[in-house]
Design a protein around this motif. Structure first.
Motif, mmCIF file in Angstrom:
data_model
loop_
_atom_site.group_PDB
_atom_site.id
_atom_site.type_symbol
_atom_site.label_atom_id
_atom_site.label_comp_id
_atom_site.label_asym_id
_atom_site.label_seq_id
_atom_site.Cartn_x
_atom_site.Cartn_y
_atom_site.Cartn_z
ATOM 1 N N ILE A 796 24.303 -42.455 -43.006
ATOM 2 C CA ILE A 796 25.620 -41.821 -42.959
ATOM 3 C C ILE A 796 25.435 -40.343 -42.609
ATOM 4 O O ILE A 796 24.631 -39.643 -43.228
ATOM 5 N N THR A 797 26.189 -39.860 -41.636
ATOM 6 C CA THR A 797 26.133 -38.435 -41.289
ATOM 7 C C THR A 797 27.492 -37.746 -41.412
ATOM 8 O O THR A 797 27.550 -36.518 -41.402
ATOM 9 N N ALA A 798 28.559 -38.527 -41.545
ATOM 10 C CA ALA A 798 29.882 -37.925 -41.736
ATOM 11 C C ALA A 798 30.799 -38.955 -42.382
ATOM 12 O O ALA A 798 30.660 -40.160 -42.138
ATOM 13 N N ILE A 799 31.724 -38.466 -43.195
ATOM 14 C CA ILE A 799 32.675 -39.322 -43.913
ATOM 15 C C ILE A 799 34.030 -38.629 -43.915
ATOM 16 O O ILE A 799 34.115 -37.406 -44.049
ATOM 17 N N ARG A 800 35.085 -39.430 -43.788
ATOM 18 C CA ARG A 800 36.433 -38.931 -44.059
ATOM 19 C C ARG A 800 37.242 -40.040 -44.708
ATOM 20 O O ARG A 800 37.436 -41.104 -44.127
ATOM 21 N N LEU A 801 37.692 -39.793 -45.937
ATOM 22 C CA LEU A 801 38.589 -40.692 -46.637
ATOM 23 C C LEU A 801 39.930 -39.990 -46.765
ATOM 24 O O LEU A 801 39.992 -38.858 -47.236
ATOM 25 N N ALA A 802 41.007 -40.660 -46.383
ATOM 26 C CA ALA A 802 42.335 -40.062 -46.451
ATOM 27 C C ALA A 802 43.279 -41.016 -47.145
ATOM 28 O O ALA A 802 43.228 -42.225 -46.931
ATOM 29 N N GLY A 803 44.150 -40.469 -47.987
ATOM 30 C CA GLY A 803 45.132 -41.268 -48.709
ATOM 31 C C GLY A 803 44.718 -41.550 -50.126
ATOM 32 O O GLY A 803 45.489 -41.366 -51.062
ATOM 33 N N GLU A 804 43.501 -42.035 -50.306
ATOM 34 C CA GLU A 804 42.886 -42.148 -51.631
ATOM 35 C C GLU A 804 41.375 -42.089 -51.435
ATOM 36 O O GLU A 804 40.859 -42.368 -50.371
ATOM 37 N N THR A 805 40.706 -41.684 -52.496
ATOM 38 C CA THR A 805 39.291 -41.320 -52.348
ATOM 39 C C THR A 805 38.418 -41.950 -53.424
ATOM 40 O O THR A 805 37.427 -41.354 -53.862
#
Length: 905
Positions: A796-805
């Motif tokens: 994994i080199t990048a993550i984006r969680l939106a709305g709930e985490t």
């Protein structure tokens, strides 16, 4: 590579540790403690030992930048254009509005030579006393305390006194975090002499308290009442030194009348401690063969800071505990060269050589030495006053050097308004990433640690030679050289045709001119030079011409630099802190330090591993307060004071009392939207003008921010921080931090009441590299939920969680472990976002407990479960074997997991 070693000093706190810089002439490769330096004998704390990992070049100011109008962007320029422009603006401002329309705000992180150049520039050339330092926020109450009680701003003690004392009182200082090398020294001394008594006076139970035989958890701001109560008992029990008082002091009769009313019962109620605790404290102070007090910001940063300092010194005068080994009042300096600044006169009320700007004779002495007709008589503006005058339009041009007022000053809303209102702001700074940089019309790149040459004075009056290891990057220059170059240009406007006052070519020349202004003064260092320090090692002042060694302790003969030669008992009544708890603001906010961060994080904020122990700003509350407010750890709240508000999560912490809250002082707007000092108040001590940064009235308000965001991106963390931080303005809550060691990453946690516009998420994804390439994605537009994970080479080199985490902590663990397994793919494509195998709650045991050896709390707990004691943990894991800052926390884990002993009848 041609590896070289250069001996220098650490650039953090006032302990003044010697460091050995390993480099190849171009890059700093490593750092270790200097075994020959008497301040630390080779030991370094977690911050000092990671110096070589800080100062990321992407965060550095590398060339001059000039803005030609408010609202315009700065653009790169050359040094001649930059300094000519600055000289023209300052000259025109002085001509039109007078010399007091300009000001200089400088720093305890400057070298003594830098300080002196600025002082001469302001006083001799410009003709203003509007030159103040961030030491005003740090040590100015200690200055007043020493001068009122003892006659001069001169800490009388030596670091050896920590080992020699029989009773050590630590007041208003989490010494284990703020001055860890000295704390380790005290810790070792107590282990050798268990009969040594250690008293800690602090509203919070800090790591420092783990060493204490007695912890007085007084109510915030009640120190003066406590000290008067101790003196009341010393007098009542006749635990005083009558001979010393008679021969060497004056003023006790008046003080006796005051403290007569500070009975044990009254003081117990005022301070929130028991009568028995008060009596035990007084007995140890009064009957121990030697008594040493150590203090820091808990006394100084107060509207009664001067009174607190003098009330503490009263105890030493009453017991005769000054001027001998193991005894005396000993302030612990916050910055590496706050002492050097006081010596050179870098507070608005001072002049070089411990002289007073208000004293006509002192002004005449300095003017004659500098070869000018006179020095300004008008009182200079202190830090808080300076920014108030700037906000009102009276200060038209401000020169800031090596400090970050848009983070460190109280009442940040007003401070930022002042910076915005000022027609011309110059920032002389090593880092372009500080909060203040955004307000600079002219940014001048300065050399930083390892890149400059000069001197600093530490807490025990010891002067060390700061040596350059490598050249400064880009076009950055030494601070003294920038100041001298500007002064020479300004002279052409203000003193055309006159011989230059600034004919300096080396920092040694600056020091040699300055030291003559100390000749015959209490701090006489006329016998010191750069060369002498190189020959003999760091030396304590006074060190007059002809001396062969420095002065370890002051006042051994009982003679003080006052008009009468006697020390003065100071009679100040107890006055409560400015903001008390009330119905509208029922909590007292206390600010303090973190173990691995320093001040405004300009430097430590560039090293990801220094976020391993505490990764984000969290408000600590007693469990009873959480229950009272119906909060769970991790819940977001709106923390409000009379000046501003900031949204952040809460944690359960029984080290603070009910009715109080604790927040570390380091988090500025760069890492926490709004920043801690949005809350603090600008009220200041009437004598020292030091603001009451330590405690404010606050309240908690619930917030409903159901839409949340979590993001992580590896790589150039400073560049990512610079591009992503502005996008976070759209969120009600935003916290940014760093993580990792070998592969550092930027982390973002944010929240809002509703989902943002889709374009904002696309912009964030663009910065994260999640709009194309090897990216796994899942979107649920109906619920405003989206998930993105970039996987490269099975990592994994990048993550984006939106709305709930919910999965943020699980994903962060996968990132740290360097794996991306099939579970990740199944989770990502599932309609529900709960992470596999757990609830996604943060694992507190995953934090880095020992930064030096990269040992997690989880590893320590595992070792304890296998039966390891402290020595076993040190041997097997290495934790606690370097700086030792993690040892108190390890001891608490050991105590918490200790099995009860079975009792049989």
């Amino acid at each position: 590579m041609d590896r070289q070693i250069t001996a220098s000093t650490c650039c953090y706190c006032g302990v003044g540790c010697g460091v050995l810089i390993e480099h190849d002439g171009e890059r700093i490769l490593g750092v270790s403690g200097d075994p020959a330096h008497p301040a630390n004998f080779g030991k370094l704390c977690s911050k000092g030992s990671t110096l070589h990992l800080t100062g990321d070049l992407t965060a550095r100011a590398l060339y001059p930048e000039l803005r030609l109008g408010k609202g315009l962007a700065r653009s790169r320029t050359d040094w001649d254009t930059a300094l000519d422009h600055a000289a023209n603006v300052f000259a025109q401002t002085i001509t039109e509005h007078g010399p007091d329309s300009v000001a200089f705000y400088i720093s305890g992180q400057l070298l003594t030579e830098d300080y002196y150049a600025f002082n001469k520039l302001a006083r001799a050339l410009v003709g203003t006393n509007n030159i103040d330092s961030n030491s005003r926020l740090c040590m100015s109450s200690a200055v007043v305390g020493y001068k009122r009680s003892l006659g001069a701003d001169a800490p009388p003690c030596n670091y050896e006194d920590l080992e020699l004392s029989d009773c050590v009182m630590i007041v208003g200082s989490n010494m284990a975090y703020a001055h860890p090398i000295l704390f380790r020294r005290l810790e070792e001394a107590k282990s050798r002499r268990p009969q040594m008594k250690v008293i800690v006076i602090d509203p919070r139970r800090t790591d420092t308290c783990d060493l204490a035989d007695l912890h007085l958890a007084i109510l915030p701001g009640t120190d003066v009442a406590l000290f008067h109560g101790i003196l009341h008992l010393l007098l009542w029990e006749d635990w005083i030194d009558r001979d010393f008082i008679k021969a060497h002091t004056e003023g006790l009769a008046e003080l006796k009348k005051l403290v007569r009313d500070y009975t044990p019962t009254m003081v117990s109620q005022l301070c929130g401690i028991s009568v028995e605790q008060l009596q035990q404290c007084a007995e140890w102070v009064g009957t121990s063969p030697s008594f040493l007090s150590l203090w820091c910001m808990g006394l100084n940063q107060s509207t009664a800071g001067s009174a607190k300092n003098s009330a503490l010194i009263n105890l030493h005068l009453a017991t005769g505990q000054i001027g001998r080994p193991g005894a005396g009042p000993f302030s612990l300096t916050g910055q590496p060269n706050a002492m050097g600044g006081r010596e050179t006169g870098s507070l608005s009320n001072l002049l070089p050589g411990h002289r007073e700007a208000a004293n006509a004779e002192h002004r005449a002495q300095v003017a004659t030495y500098w070869g000018v007709d006179q020095l300004p008589e008008n009182a200079g503006l202190t830090a808080i006053e300076l920014f108030e005058q700037m906000r009102s339009g009276k200060i038209k041009a401000l020169w800031i050097a090596c400090t970050n007022p848009a983070q460190s000053m109280p009442d940040q809303t007003a401070v930022r308004e002042a910076l915005q209102a000022c027609p011309f702001v110059v920032l002389q700074e090593a880092f372009h990433t500080t909060e203040t940089a955004a307000f600079a019309d002219l940014l001048l790149p300065a050399a930083s640690w390892g890149e400059k040459d000069g001197t600093v004075t530490n807490s025990e009056r010891r002067i060390s030679h700061v040596r350059r290891a490598i050249g400064a990057p880009g076009e950055a220059r030494s601070d003294w050289a920038i100041t001298v170059d500007f002064a020479q240009r300004l002279e052409k406007h203000l003193r055309p045709g006159a011989t230059s006052l600034f004919a300096f070519e080396t920092p040694a020349q600056v020091f040699d001119e300055y030291k003559q202004l100390t000749r015959g003064r209490d701090l006489d260092l006329s016998g010191i030079s750069h060369e002498l320090i190189d020959q003999l090692g760091p030396q304590q002042w006074p060190f007059p011409t002809g001396a062969r060694e420095g002065t370890a302790r002051l006042y051994l003969d009982g003679v003080f630099p006052t008009a009468s030669g006697r020390a003065q008992f100071v009679t100040d009544p107890y006055r409560a802190a400015k903001e008390q708890r009330d119905a509208r603001f029922p909590l007292t906010l206390i600010t303090g330090r973190l173990r691995d961060q320093w001040h405004g994080m300009s430097r430590t904020g560039t090293a990801a591993q220094l976020f391993g122990h505490v990764s984000e700003a969290v408000l600590s509350l007693h469990p009873d307060e959480l229950r009272r407010h119906r909060l769970q750890p991790g819940d977001l709240i709106n923390l409000k004071s009379r000046r501003g508000a900031v949204i952040l999560p809460v944690s359960s912490d029984d080290s603070v009392r009910p009715g109080q809250a604790f927040l570390p002082m380091h988090w500025g707007d760069r890492f926490l939207k709004g920043g801690v000092n949005t809350l603090t108040l600008p009220a200041f001590d009437p004598l020292s003008k030091q603001p009451e940064l330590k405690h404010s009235g606050v309240r908690l308000e619930p917030v409903n921010l159901p839409w949340q965001l979590f993001a992580l991106i590896e790589g150039d963390v400073q560049q990512h921080l610079e591009t992503l931080r502005p996008l976070c303005e759209a969120f009600s809550y935003a916290s940014l931090s760093l993580a990792g060691r070998e592969r550092p990453a930027l982390l973002i946690r944010a929240a809002s009441a509703t989902a943002p516009e889709p374009q904002l998420l696309r912009d964030i994804d663009q910065c994260l590299g999640l709009n194309d390439g090897p990216v796994l994605a899942y979107d649920d537009p109906r619920r405003s939920i989206g998930k993105r994970v970039r996987i490269e080479n099975s990592r994994i080199t990048a993550i984006r969680l939106a709305g709930e985490t919910l999965a943020q902590h699980w994903l962060q663990s996968l990132w740290l472990e360097g794996r991306a397994d099939e579970q990740l793919r199944r989770w990502l494509l599932a309609p529900l976002s709960a992470p596999p195998g757990n609830t996604g709650a943060p694992a507190s045991d995953s934090k880095t407990l020992c930064n030096c050896m990269n040992v997690s709390q989880n590893a320590v707990c595992a070792g304890i479960s296998r039966g390891l004691d402290l020595q076993g943990l040190k041997q097997e894991l290495g934790c606690g074997t370097q700086c030792g800052s993690c040892v108190p926390e390890i001891k608490r884990l050991l105590a918490a997991t200790a099995q009860p002993v079975a009792v049989t009848s």
